[in-house]
Design a protein around this motif. Structure first.
Motif, PDB file in Angstrom:
ATOM      1  N   LYS A  75     -14.694 -16.042  28.596  1.00 56.60           N
ATOM      2  CA  LYS A  75     -14.972 -16.627  29.904  1.00 56.60           C
ATOM      3  C   LYS A  75     -15.156 -15.543  30.964  1.00 56.60           C
ATOM      4  O   LYS A  75     -15.400 -15.846  32.130  1.00 56.60           O
ATOM      5  N   ASN A  76     -15.041 -14.283  30.557  1.00 55.64           N
ATOM      6  CA  ASN A  76     -15.169 -13.152  31.462  1.00 55.64           C
ATOM      7  C   ASN A  76     -16.645 -12.806  31.658  1.00 55.64           C
ATOM      8  O   ASN A  76     -17.317 -12.384  30.721  1.00 55.64           O
ATOM      9  N   TYR A  77     -17.152 -12.975  32.888  1.00 55.71           N
ATOM     10  CA  TYR A  77     -18.572 -12.730  33.126  1.00 55.71           C
ATOM     11  C   TYR A  77     -18.953 -11.274  32.911  1.00 55.71           C
ATOM     12  O   TYR A  77     -20.002 -10.969  32.330  1.00 55.71           O
ATOM     13  N   GLU A  78     -18.096 -10.361  33.368  1.00 54.21           N
ATOM     14  CA  GLU A  78     -18.395  -8.936  33.223  1.00 54.21           C
ATOM     15  C   GLU A  78     -18.528  -8.548  31.756  1.00 54.21           C
ATOM     16  O   GLU A  78     -19.402  -7.760  31.388  1.00 54.21           O
ATOM     17  N   ASN A  80     -19.388 -10.575  29.274  1.00 59.06           N
ATOM     18  CA  ASN A  80     -20.645 -11.166  28.806  1.00 59.06           C
ATOM     19  C   ASN A  80     -21.835 -10.333  29.264  1.00 59.06           C
ATOM     20  O   ASN A  80     -22.747 -10.056  28.479  1.00 59.06           O
ATOM     21  N   TYR A  81     -21.830  -9.933  30.518  1.00 61.42           N
ATOM     22  CA  TYR A  81     -22.957  -9.176  31.069  1.00 61.42           C
ATOM     23  C   TYR A  81     -23.071  -7.805  30.405  1.00 61.42           C
ATOM     24  O   TYR A  81     -24.165  -7.356  30.063  1.00 61.42           O
ATOM     25  N   SER A 117     -23.168 -21.522  31.153  1.00 60.26           N
ATOM     26  CA  SER A 117     -21.983 -20.697  30.920  1.00 60.26           C
ATOM     27  C   SER A 117     -22.350 -19.241  31.124  1.00 60.26           C
ATOM     28  O   SER A 117     -23.527 -18.873  31.217  1.00 60.26           O
ATOM     29  N   HIS A 118     -21.334 -18.387  31.191  1.00 56.33           N
ATOM     30  CA  HIS A 118     -21.591 -16.951  31.307  1.00 56.33           C
ATOM     31  C   HIS A 118     -22.382 -16.462  30.101  1.00 56.33           C
ATOM     32  O   HIS A 118     -23.284 -15.633  30.230  1.00 56.33           O
ATOM     33  N   TYR A 119     -22.025 -16.984  28.933  1.00 55.12           N
ATOM     34  CA  TYR A 119     -22.730 -16.600  27.712  1.00 55.12           C
ATOM     35  C   TYR A 119     -24.196 -17.017  27.792  1.00 55.12           C
ATOM     36  O   TYR A 119     -25.101 -16.207  27.549  1.00 55.12           O
ATOM     37  N   ASN A 121     -26.052 -17.790  30.436  1.00 54.19           N
ATOM     38  CA  ASN A 121     -26.759 -17.076  31.507  1.00 54.19           C
ATOM     39  C   ASN A 121     -27.144 -15.668  31.085  1.00 54.19           C
ATOM     40  O   ASN A 121     -28.265 -15.208  31.341  1.00 54.19           O
ATOM     41  N   THR A 122     -26.206 -14.964  30.443  1.00 53.73           N
ATOM     42  CA  THR A 122     -26.484 -13.579  30.070  1.00 53.73           C
ATOM     43  C   THR A 122     -27.439 -13.488  28.878  1.00 53.73           C
ATOM     44  O   THR A 122     -28.225 -12.543  28.784  1.00 53.73           O
TER      45      THR A 122
END
Length: 273
Positions: A75-78, A80-81, A117-119, A121-122
């Motif tokens: 769930k961590n965007y950083e 994932n990015y 989700s972050h996943y 989106n990235t």
């Protein structure tokens, strides 16, 4: 003979591709963790983060890249990015300067279409980086790759253990899915490499459609499926994401369970030459 560089070889798809390729091509594997199941195979392996990849890590002969690198369930965007976007930026930068590079097979996900989700989106961002690179490539968007040891199957089995005799399903499981067996994936990737199908297009990596409840009956026995409102599944997923760092069931997973898969790209068709 062209060589193959596989990035992210320790995952479910990576392990199976290595088994399918190692007798036909010289393989070069790069991953942050070694795959001990393949230690007896004569394959070049380098333990390294793709973000630290240099030109010296690339094969010295004509080569094709299969990119499987991705972070899942975080769930961590950083995170994932970093793993889904920055890694691709780094890879593309190196490949643009390499005259021996002949094509990129970039594995993506149906989540890139949903972008909820972050996943997702990235993965969407990483696809666009590949498309805009002007490098010869093909993007494969999978929905659910299945087989022994598949993460999707293990996740479903694990969730089902919470309910001894029944399983809660939104819409009674009457939603459309397109699971594809790993053996078929192996054939598709071998076909792409053999015929150099780098047409700069995106394809859906899918098989025949099936209702989710019928699919579940094949892998979960002696369970009663009980229909529940979709918002309950979505709510549970949100709670799990708040409690756990890497939840077994994410909001992106839940959204896939409560809605039909809508395909944006054509199915990849095996070429017979």
């Amino acid at each position: 003979m062209i060589e193959i560089l596989i990035l992210g070889s320790s995952g479910f798809v990576g392990k199976n591709l290595v088994r399918a390729f190692h007798k036909k091509y010289k393989l070069n594997l790069i991953d942050v963790k070694p795959n001990h199941e393949l230690k007896n195979l004569k394959i070049n392996f380098k333990k390294k983060n793709i973000l630290k990849l240099t030109k010296y890590d690339l094969p010295k002969k004509n080569f094709i890249v299969i990119n499987l690198c991705a972070v899942l369930g975080s769930k961590n965007y950083e995170k994932n990015y970093r793993n889904n976007v920055m890694s691709v930026i780094r890879l593309i930068k190196l490949l643009k300067k390499n005259k021996l590079f002949k094509g990129l097979i970039h594995f993506s996900s149906i989540s890139a279409q949903r972008k909820i989700s972050h996943y997702g989106n990235t993965k969407f961002l990483s696809e666009n980086i590949v498309r805009n690179s002007n490098l010869p490539h093909i993007i494969l968007q999978s929905e659910m790759i299945i087989g022994k040891g598949a993460r999707s199957i293990e996740k479903i089995k694990k969730v089902s253990r919470f309910f001894p005799f029944f399983l809660l399903l939104p819409k009674g499981g009457n939603i459309i899915r397109y699971p594809i067996k790993i053996d078929k994936v192996n054939k598709i990737v071998l076909n792409i490499v053999k015929h150099k199908v780098f047409d700069n297009k995106t394809y859906s990596l899918i098989s025949k459609k099936i209702l989710f409840r019928l699919f579940l009956k094949k892998i979960i026995k002696n369970k009663i499926f009980i229909p529940i409102p979709s918002f309950i599944i979505l709510f549970i997923a949100k709670i799990l994401e708040k409690i756990f760092k890497n939840p077994i069931f994410t909001y992106d997973n839940a959204y896939g369970v409560v809605s039909n898969t809508e395909l944006q790209y054509p199915k990849y068709i095996l070429k017979n030459k």
